[in-house]
Design an enzyme around this catalytic site. Sequence first.
Site, PDB file in Angstrom:
ATOM      1  N   GLU A 883      19.189 -66.418 -15.430  1.00  0.00           N
ATOM      2  CA  GLU A 883      18.866 -65.510 -16.534  1.00  0.00           C
ATOM      3  C   GLU A 883      17.361 -65.430 -16.812  1.00  0.00           C
ATOM      4  O   GLU A 883      16.900 -65.552 -17.947  1.00  0.00           O
ATOM      5  CB  GLU A 883      19.647 -65.898 -17.794  1.00  0.00           C
ATOM      6  CG  GLU A 883      21.155 -65.770 -17.582  1.00  0.00           C
ATOM      7  CD  GLU A 883      21.993 -66.256 -18.761  1.00  0.00           C
ATOM      8  OE1 GLU A 883      21.408 -66.679 -19.781  1.00  0.00           O
ATOM      9  OE2 GLU A 883      23.227 -66.229 -18.671  1.00  0.00           O
ATOM     10  N   GLU A 984      30.151 -63.810 -12.412  1.00  0.00           N
ATOM     11  CA  GLU A 984      30.818 -64.369 -13.595  1.00  0.00           C
ATOM     12  C   GLU A 984      31.693 -63.316 -14.269  1.00  0.00           C
ATOM     13  O   GLU A 984      31.700 -63.172 -15.490  1.00  0.00           O
ATOM     14  CB  GLU A 984      29.776 -64.897 -14.601  1.00  0.00           C
ATOM     15  CG  GLU A 984      28.830 -65.930 -14.030  1.00  0.00           C
ATOM     16  CD  GLU A 984      27.783 -66.402 -15.053  1.00  0.00           C
ATOM     17  OE1 GLU A 984      28.014 -66.208 -16.267  1.00  0.00           O
ATOM     18  OE2 GLU A 984      26.758 -66.957 -14.624  1.00  0.00           O
TER      19      GLU A 984
END
Length: 1106
Positions: A883, A984
Site C-alpha cells: 500500500e 485480496e
Amino acid sequence: MRRLIPWRFRSGVSDDSNHQKQKHPKGSKETMEKNQQTNKNAADNVEFSSENVADSSSHGPNIVLNHDFSRGLHSWHPNHCNAFVVDSAGSYAVVMNRQQCWQGLEQDITERISPGFTYSVSACVGVSGPLQGSAEVIATLKLESRGSATGYVKIGRSSVSNGKWESLDGKFSLSTMPDRVVFYLEGPPAGVDLHIKSVMISCSEGQSENQNLVNSSSRNATNIIVNHDFSGGLHSWHPSNCNGFVVSADSGHPKVKAGNYAVVTNRKESWQGLEQDITQRISPGSTYLVSACVGVCGPLQGSADVLATLKLEYRGTATNYLQVGRCTVSRGRWGNLDGKFSLSTKPDRVVFYLEGPSVGVDLIIKSVLICSSSPSECQSGRTGNFNDGEENIILNPKFEDALNNWSGRGCKIVLHDSMGHGKIVPQSGKVFAAATERTQSWSGIQQDITGRVQRKLAYEATTVVRIFGNNVTTADVRATLWVQSPNQHEQYIGIANVQATDKDWTQLQGKFLLNGSPSKVVVYLEGPPAGTDILVNSFVVKHAEKVPPSPPPVIELPAFGVNIIENSNLSNGTNGWFPLGNCTLSVRTGSPHILPPMAIESLGPHEPLSGCYILVTKRTETWMGPAQTIGDKLKLFLTYQVSAWVRIGAGATGPQNVNIALGVDNQWVNGGQVEASDTRWHEIGGSFRIEKQPSKVMVYIQGPPAGVDLMVAGLHIFPVDRPARFRHLKRQTDKIRKCDIVLKFSGSDSSSMLGSFVKVKQSQNSFPIGTCISRTNIDNEDFVDFFVKNFNWAVFGNELKWYWTEPQKGNFNYKDADDMVDLCKNHNIEMRGHCIFWEVIDTVQQWICTLSQSDLSTAVQNRLTDLLTRYKGKFRHYDVNNEMLHGSFYQDKLGKDIRANMFKTANLLDPSATLFVNDYHIEDGCDTRSSPEKYIDQILDLQEQGAPVAGIGIQGHIDSPVGPIVCSALDKLGILGLPIWFTELDVSSTNEYVRADDLEVMFREAFANPAVEGVMLWGFWELFMSRENSHLVNAEGDINEAGKRYLALKEEWLSEAHGHIDEQGEFRFRGFPGAYSVEIVTASKKPVKTFVVDKGESPVEVSIAL
C-alpha cells in the site's frame, strides 16, 4: 496381534490393598504414638448423638474409597497434620495437631469424576477440643491444572457443636477436567480436632456408564439402520479404509456390563469410520432424523467432533458428501449425535457413515438410529454434558446471584442498584455490574466459559453496556474472547464493538467460532480509557441461530442502460436540477459530445451528448454543486453505473478531487471520484447499489475548494446489464484462455486405435485461484477440506506480516507461519508472501516507530534477511511494501530510495520469488489516491530506480462492481506488460444471490483479461473475513449461494471433448491449460491416460503413449 483394550469409563476404581501408609510431616514415631493414644482416650470419652446424621444409604454409588474408615486411613491423607481412626461401635477418623484452619483429611478423586456431571456431597462430621460455641466444618475441592494456579472450591459446610455429629451437605459440578482433583474436609479453628464418621460423594445428575447410553431400540419409529446396536457384530457395517471390531458383554471384558459397542481403529484419516449402505431404505422428499450414541478414545487433548455424513453417488458425476449431524465428545464419555436430512432426488447410492475424530483416535459407536417420522416419534436423548447451544452459556447473566462466576480482568468489579445519584439504574432486573479502578484499556469484567463452548459452532454474544466516569462521554466497548490452546498458545478473538455512552444503555452484539479445542476460554469486556467504568446489565452467549438466506431479489422491469437522471442533456436548461448550498447553476456549451469511454463499454452505440454542461459558480463550501433527487427511480439490489464529464475552473492550486456523491438518508455513498488537475475535461466513473429501502436519495457533485468553479456534463446513472456482459466475457474467455490441443497417440497399439472413440475430461484448470487463510483456520478440518479441494494457491492473512513475526524487538514468532507453510506444501498449494513491509503507519509496531533512522535502517535489513532466508524458495510471490499509494512511513523515515532498495535486497535474497507492488481501490474508480494512472507512475518510478518490480497486485476489496470500470483499469495497467493479480478479492452484500453476482463479475472480468494471471480471495469462511457479508461458506460449514456460484464457475472452466482418433493418430480439441484424462474406447478395452496441458503457444501438442 493387536491387543484389544476395552473402552473404560470413569465409573469407579478398584481399591488397592497394598496402599502405602501416610508419612506425617512432623513428629517422631514415639511422639506420634503418644499423641495417638492420648487423643484416642479423649475420643473414647466423647459421646456423639446421631440425631442429625444423614442416611447415606439413600444415595447412589459412592465414589469415595473407604468412606466409613472401616479400613483405617486407607486412601485418606492428613493435610500437614496427624490423624488416626477410632474403632469402637463403628469407625470414625480423628484429625489432630491442626496448626491451621485449612488442615484436615483429604482424598484424591481425580479418576472417579467427569466434567459436566453434578455430584452430591454428604458427610457426617463433628469436633472436639477447646471450643466456645460451635465451629464450621467445610468440604473443599482442590483443583490443580498444569501451568495455572491451584483453585479451591467450597462445596459444602456445616455448623457443628462440641460432642455432636452433624450432617454436611453440598454439591459441585466441573465444566472442565483439571489434572488433579482432591476432596478434603477442613474448617475448625487451630487446636480443635476434626472428627469424620463417613463421607459420601455420588453422581446426582447425569448418568454414568451404560445408563448414559441412548437405547435406540426403545424408539417408537421404525429404524432403517440394520444391526443398529451391533448385537450382530459388524453385520451390515463396513469400516472405511480402517479396522473395526465389536466389544460385547460376553467377550470377557470386565468393563462391559451389558450391550455392545463398535470400536473403529487404525484410522489414518479423519474421514475414516464405519459405514452402512441405506440406498434401498430411504425415499426422496422424506425427512429423516438421525441419532447415534458415540464416543472416542486414544491420544486426545480435550474433545473431538464426531460427524454423521451421507455419501451420495450419481452415475457420471462427482460423488457428493452431505454432513447431517455432529457432536463434540470427550474421552471416556458417551455423547449423543443428532441431526436430520432430506433428499430431493434419489441418488444411485446412499451410504451413511460416522467419521470425524483426528488421526489415531478410535471412534466408538454404541447405537445408531435413522427414522422417518415426526420429532416426537424419534426423540434424541442427550447426555448430561452435551450442550446443544440453545441455552445461555453465561452463568449468572443478570447478576441475580451477586457477582458469582464473574471476576475482574486487571480491575475490580462491584454490584450496583443505581449510580450517579440515582440517574443510572438497570435497564432490566434489579442490579448491574461495574468494572471499576481500570488501569488499562483491556481491563474489564470477565467470565471463564471453558467447557461450555463447542468448537466449530457459531455463537452469538449479546450484552447491554454503558460507561461511567473520568469525564468520558463516549467510548468504544469491545467484547473479546481470550483462548488458550493446550500448548499454551494464546489468541484474542474480537467478537463485537459498540460506541457506548454515559447517557444510555447500549446493546453490543456479535458472533464468534472456535476452530480448535482450547484448554481455556474467557469472554470479557474492554475498550474505554483507563479510569472509565464499564457498566454491564446483562450478558448472553448462545448458539447463533441459523438465518435462512434471503431469496433472490425480484427486479421488475430493470430497464438496463436507461439513464435515470432527468434532463441529463440540459435541453431544458436546469429543470430537474437544484443547487446544493448557496451556489449558482447555469448552462453553458463546449463540453464533449461523446459518452465517457467506460459508459460506452456498457451502453454500446449511443446518441451523442448535447455539448451542454452545468457551470457551478459562487461556491463557498467544497460540498456545493448541482443536485437532483432520484430516490423514486432506484430499485433495490440493482447495480447502477455512474458516468460523467467534469472539469474545474481557474483558481485552483494543484489537482483537485471531484466526487459524484449520493446522500442516502443523510449517509454519504461514493459514486465515483477523479482528480482534476487542469482545465481539461475528465471522465469520472463509479457505481453503487441500495440494499435497504431509503426515504430519500439525492445525487450531487462536489469536491473543489470554495471559490473554484465546477463544470459537469453528461451525467448518466443507469442499471447495468450483467447477463449481457457475462455473455461477452464468455466469448472473450474462450478466445484468450483456451488453446488448440492436439493429442498424438503412439505405441504398439496405436495403429489399432485409429478411428476409436475418445473422451477427454479436464480434472483441474491450472489458472491460479487461491484464498487467504489464518493459523486458527487450519485447526478446523472442515475449513481445510474445502480449502484444499477448491484452491491451488494460498496467502496468509497476518502470520507473515512483521507485526506478527516480531511484535516486540527480538521476540520472534514464525511458528504460525511454519505450520501454514507445512499444510500448503503437504497439499501442493503454492503460496504468496504477504507482506514484507507495510507503508501505512497504523500497521507499524510501536517499537519500530521509536527507532532512530540508523536503527530503523538496520531493522529493515534484518527483517529482509530473516524472512527471505528462512523461507527461501517457498513463496512464489512477495508483496514487498504494501500500500505505497496510501502510506509512506518507511519513505518518510529513510528517504525515497528505501522503496527501491527493499525490492533490490529481496531479489538478492530470494531470486526465485516474483516481487509485487500491492494496493487497493485501483479498479473501482472511488479513490483518487490510487487511480490506475498513479499506480503506473509509481511502478515506472520504482523501475527507473532499478527496483525489480515484476508483478502488479490489485487487492480487489470492491463494492457493487461494474465490469467495464474494472476492465478499464486492467487494460490501462496491462500496457506495462507485467502480470496482474487480484490479491485480496472480496465482495459484500446482505443478499447471497447478489453477492454471488458480484463475485461472478470479478472472476469473469479477471479470467477474460489476458493481463490477469491469478485471483486470490481474501478468505471464504464466515467470521474469518475482513468484511461482513462477504463469505462463501457459512460459519458451520454450509456453502451459501456465493460459494455455489464460485464452484459453478470452476466447473464451467473445465474442458470436455469427445470424438474419434483421425488417420494421423491424432485427436484435436480446444481447452484450458491444466490436468486431463483421456479414455480410449475400443471393442476390447477402455484404457485411460492422464496428461497435462501447459500454458503456451497454440496449438499445444501432447504425446499419448499407448
